[in-house]
Every structure is written in C-alpha cells, then in structure tokens.
Write a protein that holds these residues in place. Structure first.
Motif, short mmCIF file in Angstrom:
data_model
loop_
_atom_site.label_atom_id
_atom_site.label_comp_id
_atom_site.label_asym_id
_atom_site.label_seq_id
_atom_site.Cartn_x
_atom_site.Cartn_y
_atom_site.Cartn_z
N LEU A 141 -1.87 5.14 0.15
CA LEU A 141 -2.50 5.90 1.23
C LEU A 141 -3.98 6.14 0.97
CD1 LEU A 141 0.08 8.71 2.13
CD2 LEU A 141 -0.69 6.89 3.62
N ASN A 142 -4.27 6.56 -0.25
CA ASN A 142 -5.64 6.95 -0.58
C ASN A 142 -6.57 5.78 -0.86
OD1 ASN A 142 -5.10 9.72 -0.33
ND2 ASN A 142 -4.27 9.83 -2.39
N MET A 143 -6.00 4.64 -1.22
CA MET A 143 -6.84 3.48 -1.56
C MET A 143 -6.93 2.48 -0.41
SD MET A 143 -5.91 2.77 -5.55
CE MET A 143 -7.15 1.47 -5.65
N HIS A 144 -6.51 2.92 0.76
CA HIS A 144 -6.61 2.09 1.97
C HIS A 144 -5.85 0.76 1.82
CE1 HIS A 144 -9.61 4.96 3.21
NE2 HIS A 144 -10.32 4.71 2.11
N LEU A 145 -4.71 0.82 1.09
CA LEU A 145 -3.88 -0.37 0.96
C LEU A 145 -2.93 -0.51 2.14
CD1 LEU A 145 -3.01 -0.11 -2.84
CD2 LEU A 145 -4.81 -1.49 -1.75
N GLY B 170 3.15 5.66 -6.01
CA GLY B 170 2.61 4.41 -5.48
C GLY B 170 2.26 4.51 -4.01
N PHE B 171 3.12 5.22 -3.26
CA PHE B 171 2.87 5.39 -1.83
C PHE B 171 1.62 6.23 -1.60
CE2 PHE B 171 3.71 7.43 2.33
CZ PHE B 171 3.80 6.27 3.09
N ILE C 230 12.35 -2.62 -4.21
CA ILE C 230 11.90 -3.99 -3.91
C ILE C 230 11.44 -4.10 -2.46
CG2 ILE C 230 12.72 -6.38 -3.59
CD1 ILE C 230 14.57 -5.88 -6.05
N ILE C 231 12.31 -3.64 -1.55
CA ILE C 231 11.99 -3.72 -0.12
C ILE C 231 10.73 -2.92 0.19
CG2 ILE C 231 12.78 -3.11 2.22
CD1 ILE C 231 15.68 -3.48 1.12
N GLY C 232 10.68 -1.68 -0.31
CA GLY C 232 9.54 -0.81 -0.03
C GLY C 232 8.24 -1.39 -0.55
N THR D 12 12.62 8.26 -12.39
CA THR D 12 11.34 7.59 -12.71
C THR D 12 10.93 6.62 -11.61
OG1 THR D 12 11.82 7.75 -15.07
CG2 THR D 12 10.13 6.16 -14.41
N ILE D 13 11.90 5.82 -11.15
CA ILE D 13 11.59 4.84 -10.10
C ILE D 13 11.22 5.56 -8.81
CG2 ILE D 13 12.60 3.05 -8.61
CD1 ILE D 13 14.26 2.20 -11.08
N ALA D 14 11.95 6.63 -8.48
CA ALA D 14 11.63 7.40 -7.28
C ALA D 14 10.24 8.01 -7.38
CB ALA D 14 12.68 8.49 -7.07
#
Length: 725
Positions: free
Chosen positions: A341-345, A336-337, A265-267, A328-330
C-alpha cells in the motif's frame, strides 16, 4: 408369517427397481437446478421484476417436478426439517402485513421472492445427498462467480458493448466509473458475490485430492479475487478477511496449513499482478489484459501444484510449530500488504479506496442516517411491519435530509421494517438454528465434511456481514446463491449427524401430511402469478412508453392488459387511469372519466404513501372541477415528501392557477384565498427546513448534496401572484 415377509421383500425389491429406473431423472433435475442457480447473477442480479418473475416461474416448475419425482421414486416428498418450518414461518411474516402494507404489490412481490428462496433451499438439501451432487452444486456456484468476473473484465476493455445481448438482455452498466459492476449492476454487490465465489473456489481446492484439479481451483480463485479488487467495494474489503478468518478457524488442522500457504500464494501473485491488470482495464487493453490474466493463472497454478507435493510433510508439525508458522505467515501477509500500500505497488485507485475506509467518511455517515431514519419508520408499525418494500415507500416521509435511495442498505433493518419484530425474531431463530446445527456437525470432527462446513459457513458469513452494510440481498440472485449453498450445508450436517443418530436435532418429529401436497399447489400458484406479473410488467413498460409519446390508443391497449395481469401495480393503475381520462376528455365520454377516478383510488389504496400518484390524481381532479379534492391530494403528497423542493413548485402552480380561475370569473375574494396560500409557501419551506432537515456536516460540505430550499420557479410564481394581489 413367512408369506408376509416374502411379500414385503418383493415389494422392497420392486420399489428399489422403480427408484433405479427413475434415477437418471434425478441427475437431470440436479443439472437443471444447478444451471438455474448458475444463471441468476447474469440477469441484472434478478433485481427487477422483468427477469425475476421468469426465474420464479422456472424455479416453481422445477420444484413441482422434483417433488413429483420423489413421489414417483417411492422416496416421498415431505417437509421434515426444522429449518424448513422456520423458513415457512418467515414467509408467513412477509404475507401477514399484506392487508395493511405500505405497497401491496411490493409486499406480495417480496413474499414471492422468499417462496423462490425456499424452493432453492429445499431442493438443494434434497439434491445434495452425495459427494457428486454436493460438488455439482458448489461448482455451479463457483462457475457462476467466474462468469461475473469474466463479464466485468470484458466490459472494462470494451469487448462487450452496452447494446450487446449475449444472454438475451442488453449488457449495460457492467463497467461504470472505472469499477466492475458486472451483470449485478452495482459494484458493492459484485464485490460481495465475487468474495463469496473466492471462498467457494478455495473450498473446492481444499476439498479435492487431485493435485492438478486442486491447483486449477486455486488459479481460478485468483481470477475471481483480481476482479473483486476492481469492484472497489470497501465493505467487502473489510468483510472478506473476517470471513476468511472464520474459514481458517473451522478447518481441520491439516487443511489450515494448506489454507494458509495456498492463500499466501494466491494473495501474493494477485497483488503482484494488480498494477498490470489495472493498467489494461480500458479499451486499449483488449489483448494484453487476457495475456496478463492467463500469465497470472499459470503462475498461481504452477505454485499451488508445486506446493501440493510438499504439503503433507507439513501435517506432522507439532501444534506449537504449526501455530507459530501460521501466525508468522499471516503477519508477513499483513505486513506485505501494508508495504504494498505504502510503496505504490498496488493501483493508486485501490490504495485510495482502502485508505478512505473510515467511520467519518461520507458513505458510512449516510448509512448511519439511513439506519436512524429507518428506525423512525419501524416505530410506526413495530410488531408486523408494513410489508415488503416498506423503505422505498416511506423513507421520503422520515428522511433527515433530501437523499434518494430505494434501499435501506441494511438487510436486517429491511426485515425489521418489512415484517416487524415478528419476522425479525423468526430470522434470528433461523440463523441460530442453522449455524448451531452446522457447528454440532462440525464438532463430530469428520475431516472431509468439515472442509465443506467451514467453507460454506465462511461464504454465508461473507454475504450476511456485507448485507449489514449494503442492499445485496435485494438482488434475488445473491440470496439464491446463498440458499443453494446453505442447502448443501444442511445436507452435509445431516449426513454427519446421521452417523451418530443425532439427526433428530434437524428434523421435526411430529409432521403434518397436508403440508407437502399443499406446497405443490402453492408453487403452482406461484408459477401462475409470476407469469401473470411478467406479462403485466411487459405490457406496463410498453404502455408507459406509449403514454409518454401521447399515443393514447397504444397506451390504452397495453395498459389495459397490464392491469388485467397485475392488478396490484400502482404505477400501471395510475397510468391506465391517466389514459382513460385523456381519451374520455377527447371523446367527451363521462363514463371513461369516471372510470379513471376509480383506478386512481385503487392505485392509492395499493400504494398509499406514493406522492407521485397523488400528484397525478390531483391533476385529474383539478382538470375536472374537483378543486378542493385536487388541492387536498397535493397537500397529502407534500406530507409524504416534505423535503422535495419540486413539490412546492407544484403546490404554488396549482394554487396560483385556481386563484387565476376565480379571478377570471370576477370572484376576487375567492381568488385571494388561494393566492394567499401561494404567498405563504416561502415561510412554509423555511419552517419545514428548520424542523426536518438534519444534514450531517460531511454531507453539507459536498456541493452535490441535495440541500432543501425554495426553487427559482417557486419564487417566480410567488412574485407573479404578488403582482396580482
């Protein structure tokens, strides 16, 4: 017999009454201690003596008062823990090299630092006896790091001008190069402290059962984590995930589920808001930044609060389902990270920093050079080292190319240089005993205590791992935060092991009664010495400024006090010597001129590898007719700093002027002798370059690197001498 038993019961009742009467004092000491720890990062991380000595004196006073309280409450003050004895032995390792130290003032200063840390560690163990006390100290640590984040944000948007003095000192250097340095003055150290704070925030959130408070801790942790990203500390980007993995593995099963979901959630929320926060880190973002941060806090709080209502339903999951869910969540988090990174988010600057993490990157390569050069120094005194401050005193002699860094960027290497194998071995024993004892307590599977053990070990892992890559532990505040938390860890481990009557593993059975009162006397001296050093430092700073302005009267007044209160300070001694001979020259006072010589010699004795002091001494000697001795000091200075081009300018100028002096007297042969030395300097520089400069390719390619070679001024002097011959 009955009378004796009755008398014993009466005595116990009286002691209990006295202890109860004094109990409020314990809470006062707890809050004073916590406040002291909380404030340490806000004074330039206590890197400089100007602030450090004040905190050392205050900590010593609190330690003495706390010991007196323990005696008065009939509990007694006794050094009984094995870890304390190992720590004291480590302090001995820092004082042993004093008499042959590279820099006596730095050696005693580092010893006093560890006395400061011991006081923090010992008090934390004895204060953290109950749940309330433990949480008070841990909350102080967390609030301290929230403050570090807060000051970083405020400086970024220009709400704290560099001249502002909200805490009694100028707030300069909090935001430099678009990076959060905060009050720690250095972005990598700010990064590891904020990472530590983030872990402590997670620990407090997992530990509390109050849903509202729990969500608040997680929201506050997101505030710290966001600031962490904007420190751009690549080392911490690597070490934090490792520390979080350690945290996860040590948590009880149920709390692992909570940890994974709440961290997700925090991340997720922090990453979603990073671009928005980054866009406001400038003077135009004064209002918007805080609106965005408050919105982020609200989202994390709401999500964490909502999750707390369904969390316990997940506790009944079978191990297989639980493991699959966690993995799975990890995995989704990592994917997601990477996508972000790759989608300039994420902010481009953060993406660039993360992608630049490489073994071939300049910073990493340079650190390897530092470590290699450090090992050269270590081999010169491998058993006991050269005392505190070894690196800064000696690195110019052994550097592979010209670089400027007062730190070795590796705590364990620093200990090896300062204390040799003797101190390094003690440090390893301390860490082994600390973590093995904590893990023995962890194996008892006390769920509540294991949350504390897991979180504090993870926080310590973060700080120790990052200290391998940087000089965080040279900032005293970082070790204060560390040892305050380790004190809580030891107190928690003792509490667990006491239940199974295994706390004997923590305690030394045969103890001397002399050590405890001796420590009280010792800390009285620490307090006095720290105050003296603070007064000396204050007067030295003003005296040096006066000397630069050629105000010799003021310089004499302040520097005489500086050397009186801090007679080990080589810079104060050499500056005072300079003032003495300048006044002596003006007044034709031979006594003052001779006295200056004594102070120069004392400065060199205290700091024997300092080239700058030798050059100052050379100027004094040459100007007072001691030509050969003056030139000898210049040669010694060059040996200490062989890759510093400016030193050869000094040498060329000195020898040329001596040659001019003899030429003016008509002694051409003697003049030629000194002129020939000047003419050989270009060849000397080429020889030194060939023998000593080993610059890595990645450094060579940088146009800003300090390449060794002859300077224009040196060439000019050489050409002028050629004409004279």
């Amino acid at each position: 017999m009955a009378k004796k038993e009755k008398k014993k019961q009466t005595s116990s009742f009286t002691s209990a009454q006295e202890a109860l009467h004094l109990y409020p004092i314990r809470f006062v000491l707890l809050f004073v201690f916590s406040a002291l720890v909380l404030m340490t990062p806000y004074y330039r991380g206590l890197y400089f003596d100007y602030e450090l000595t004040v905190f050392q004196a205050i900590a010593s006073a609190i330690f003495i008062l706390f010991a007196v309280y323990l005696y008065a409450s009939k509990k007694g003050f006794e050094v009984k823990y094995k870890l304390e004895y190992i720590f004291l032995l480590f302090m001995v390792a820092y004082i042993v090299p004093f008499f042959f130290a590279a820099n006596r003032r730095l050696a005693i200063g580092e010893f006093l630092k560890y006395a400061f840390y011991f006081a923090i560690f010992a008090m934390a163990i004895r204060l953290a006896t109950g749940r309330f006390e433990k949480l008070t100290i841990l909350n102080a640590l967390f609030i301290s790091t929230i403050g570090v984040a807060f000051f970083g944000y405020q400086a970024a948007v220009g709400l704290i001008p560099e001249t502002a003095r909200p805490l009694g000192m100028a707030m300069n250097g909090l935001w430099v190069g678009n990076m959060i340095n905060s009050t720690l003055q250095y972005h990598n150290t700010a990064g590891t402290v904020l990472a530590f704070g983030f872990i402590i925030g997670l620990l407090l959130g997992l530990y509390t059962e109050n849903k509202f408070l729990r969500a608040f801790y997680f929201a506050a942790s997101s505030f710290v984590l966001t600031a962490f990203f904007f420190t751009y500390s690549r080392g911490s980007y690597v070490t934090l995930p490792i520390a979080l993995l350690v945290f996860f593995l040590l948590l009880p099963k149920e709390k692992r589920i909570s940890f994974v979901f709440d961290l997700a959630i925090i991340g997720a929320v922090v990453l979603a808001f990073l671009n928005k926060v980054g866009a406001q880190l400038n003077p135009n973002g004064k209002e918007k930044l805080w609106l965005i941060l408050l919105m982020q806090l609200a989202v994390v709080w709401a999500a964490a609060y909502a999750f707390s209502f369904v969390e316990k339903r997940l506790y009944v999951l079978k191990n297989e389902v639980y493991i699959i869910s966690a993995v799975t969540i990890a995995a989704l988090g990592i994917v997601g990270f990477i996508v972000a990174l790759n989608m300039h988010l994420l902010p481009a600057s953060i993406v660039e920093k993360i992608k630049s993490i490489s073994f071939t990157e300049r910073n990493f390569v340079e650190r390897l050079v530092f470590y290699k050069d450090g090992l050269k120094i270590f081999l010169k005194s491998p058993i006991f080292g050269y005392g505190g401050g070894t690196w800064v005193s000696l690195y110019f002699m052994y550097q592979s190319y010209l670089y400027f860094t007062t730190q070795s960027h590796n705590y364990f290497l620093q200990v090896l240089l300062d204390t040799g194998l003797f101190g390094f071995a003690i440090l390893m024993v301390f860490l082994y005993t600390l973590f093995s004892t904590a893990l023995q307590a962890w194996l008892k599977k006390d769920k509540e205590k294991n949350i504390l053990i897991a979180g504090i070990i993870a926080g310590a892992v973060q700080l120790y791992l990052h200290s391998i890559l940087d000089f965080d532990f040279s900032l005293a505040s970082v070790q204060v935060l560390l040892f305050a938390s380790l004190g809580v860890l030891v107190a928690t481990a003792q509490e667990v092991l006491q239940k199974t009557k295994e706390d004997g593993k923590l305690i030394v059975q045969r103890r001397t009664k002399v050590l405890s009162p001796a420590l009280l006397v010792f800390y009285l001296f620490v307090m006095i010495i720290s105050i003296n050093f603070r007064i000396g430092n204050y007067n030295a700073n003003i005296g040096q400024q006066a000397l630069q302005m050629n105000n010799l009267t003021a310089a004499y007044s302040f520097l005489s006090k500086a050397v009186e209160y801090d007679s080990l300070s080589s810079s104060a001694l050499s500056d005072y010597a300079t003032v003495l001979y300048k006044i002596g020259d003006q007044n034709k006072d031979a006594n003052l001129i001779a006295k200056a010589n004594d102070y120069f010699k004392q400065a060199i004795k205290n700091d024997r590898f300092n080239a700058k002091i030798r050059f100052k001494y050379a100027v004094y000697l040459l100007s007072h007719g001691a030509i050969d001795e003056g030139l000898k000091q210049i040669e010694e200075g060059i040996k200490l700093q062989p890759l510093q081009p400016a030193n050869y300018e000094l040498k060329a100028d000195a020898y040329a002027k001596v040659g001019d002096y003899y030429l003016g007297k008509g002694d051409k042969e003697k003049a030629k002798k000194y002129y020939e030395v000047v003419l050989k300097i270009p060849q000397e520089i080429e020889r030194v370059k060939k023998e000593k400069e080993k610059m890595p390719e990645v450094v060579k390619q940088d146009p800003n690197s300090h390449k060794f070679g002859i300077t224009d001024r040196t060439l000019q002097i050489v050409n002028e001498v050629k004409k004279k011959i």
